[in-house]
Write an enzyme that holds these catalytic residues in place. Structure first.
Site, PDB file in Angstrom:
ATOM      1  CB  SER A  45      -0.935   0.022   1.210  1.00 35.72           C
ATOM      2  OG  SER A  45      -1.846  -1.041   1.121  1.00 35.72           O
ATOM      3  CB  SER A  46       2.695   3.051   2.091  1.00 34.61           C
ATOM      4  OG  SER A  46       3.306   2.158   2.985  1.00 34.61           O
TER       5      SER A  46
END
Length: 183
Positions: free
Chosen positions: A11-12
Site C-alpha cells: 500500500s505505501s
C-alpha cells in the site's frame, strides 16, 4: 504457450515487496509486475491494468493473497470475471485459491467477502479512534494549509474573497471557510 505471471502489491512506498516477490518466483512466476498503491480500488493501479490487458488464454496469474489483488468484493469480482473471460486462471500462494477449480473459486469468493469486511471494520475503528482523540483534545486534524494571518491582513486592507484567493493562490471557498470559522 502458457505463462505464469506474478503480481505483488503493497500500500505505501515505505513497504517492501521482497517477500511477495520471492514467494511468487518460488511458485513459478516468470515475470512479476509490482506496485506500491492502495488496494482499496483498482483505479490508478497501472501495473495491474497492464497485466490484465496482457495475459492470454491459458496463462496464470499468481498472487500471495487476494488482498494484494483487491480489497472490495466488487473489484475482486470484476477482476476474476475479466480473467475468466480471457481463459486465465488465478492462484494464491498463501491461500487455497485456484480459479481453475470449483473449490478454488468458492474459496476465493469467501475470502473476498472477509477481505471487504476487514477493510470496513478497520475504517470504522479508525474513525472511532479519531472521534475519541478529538473528544479528549488530542486530535487536532492536519496542519492548516492556509496562512490565516495573511488572510486577516488582506481583509483588514479591504480586499474581497476573490482577490484574497488570487493573491494567496487558494480557492475562494477556502477564504470563506476560514472567515466563517474565525467569525
Amino acid at each position: 504457450m502458457s505463462v505464469i505471471y506474478g503480481y505483488a502489491r503493497v500500500s505505501s512506498v515505505d513497504q517492501d515487496l521482497t517477500i511477495q516477490e520471492e514467494a511468487l518466483r518460488s511458485a513459478g512466476a516468470t515475470l512479476i509486475l509490482k506496485e506500491k498503491r492502495s488496494g482499496t480500488t483498482i483505479e490508478g493501479r497501472e501495473e495491474l491494468s497492464r497485466l490484465l490487458d496482457f495475459v492470454r488464454k491459458g496463462d496464470t496469474i499468481i498472487i500471495t493473497r487476494i488482498d494484494r489483488l483487491a480489497r472490495s468484493i466488487g473489484d475482486l469480482a470484476a477482476i476474476v470475471k475479466r480473467l475468466e473471460e480471457r481463459g486465465v486462471s488465478l492462484k494464491a500462494t498463501e491461500q487455497p485459491i485456484d480459479t481453475s477449480t470449483p473449490a478454488g473459486r468458492a474459496f476465493l469468493q469467501m475470502l473476498g467477502v472477509f477481505a471487504e469486511f476487514e477493510t470496513a471494520i478497520r475504517k470504522e475503528r479508525q474513525l472511532e479512534g479519531i472521534a475519541k482523540a478529538k473528544k479528549e483534545g488530542v486530535y487536532k486534524g492536519r496542519k492548516a494549509s492556509v496562512d490565516g494571518g495573511k488572510i486577516n491582513e488582506l481583509v483588514t486592507a479591504g480586499k474581497g474573497a476573490t482577490e484574497i484567493a488570487k493573491t494567496l493562490g487558494i480557492g475562494r471557498a477556502t477564504v470563506y471557510r476560514y472567515l466563517g470559522e474565525k467569525g
